[in-house]
Motif scaffolding. Structure first.
Motif: not given
Length: 161
Positions: A120-143
């Motif tokens: 779709l020609h959308v620019h996806q910055a590396g910060s999207v991956l970093m935010l996703g990793l942060a959320v995933m790490l937090l959820v995993r740690a909470l569980v």
């Protein structure tokens, strides 16, 4: 932060986290498990390119879809970790094959979302991956911490009676 630096930081954190999760380690439920995800999330949110301003709606939708996916995968990841109580009462944790499968699944989902964005020609910055990793790490740690505290419930119930 440049895209290359973001990718290097993300790769380093992923290697560190996966390597640590695959060996048995004593779980400290009082530890500040939220600190690394908070730092990664703050860095990601400070990036003005988090959302592609030329394709705001599609970019935001892809970001939201990615965050929903990492919420689910972080939860799955947290449930795949094997927990046990040692004789001394300490709780230990170790990743399993299912943990590796959860990581592979998350990478596949992330690549799929990236592919959709690229189509779709959308620019996806590396910060999207970093935010996703942060959320995933937090959820995993909470569980994992919730599950570890649940190991104490039978012992606590016996004390109350």
């Amino acid at each position: 932060m440049s895209a290359l630096v973001n990718v290097v930081v993300i790769a380093a954190v992923m290697v560190l986290v996966v390597q640590r999760q695959m060996r048995a380690q004593r779980l400290d439920t009082e530890r500040r498990f939220w600190l690394l995800p908070l730092i990664l999330g703050a860095i990601a949110l400070l990036d003005p390119q988090l959302v592609d301003h030329q394709h705001t709606a599609v970019s935001a939708a892809l970001l939201a879809a990615g965050l929903v996916a990492v919420l689910a995968m972080g939860s799955v990841w947290g449930w795949t970790v094997r927990l046990w109580r040692a004789e001394d009462g300490a709780v230990w944790a170790k990743g399993t094959r299912a943990t590796v499968a959860a990581w592979v699944g998350m990478i596949a989902i992330r690549l799929g979302l990236y592919g959709i964005g690229a189509a779709l020609h959308v620019h996806q910055a590396g910060s999207v991956l970093m935010l996703g990793l942060a959320v995933m790490l937090l959820v995993r740690a909470l569980v994992v911490n919730w599950r570890a505290r649940a190991l104490d419930l039978p012992k606590q119930a016996a004390v109350l009676h």
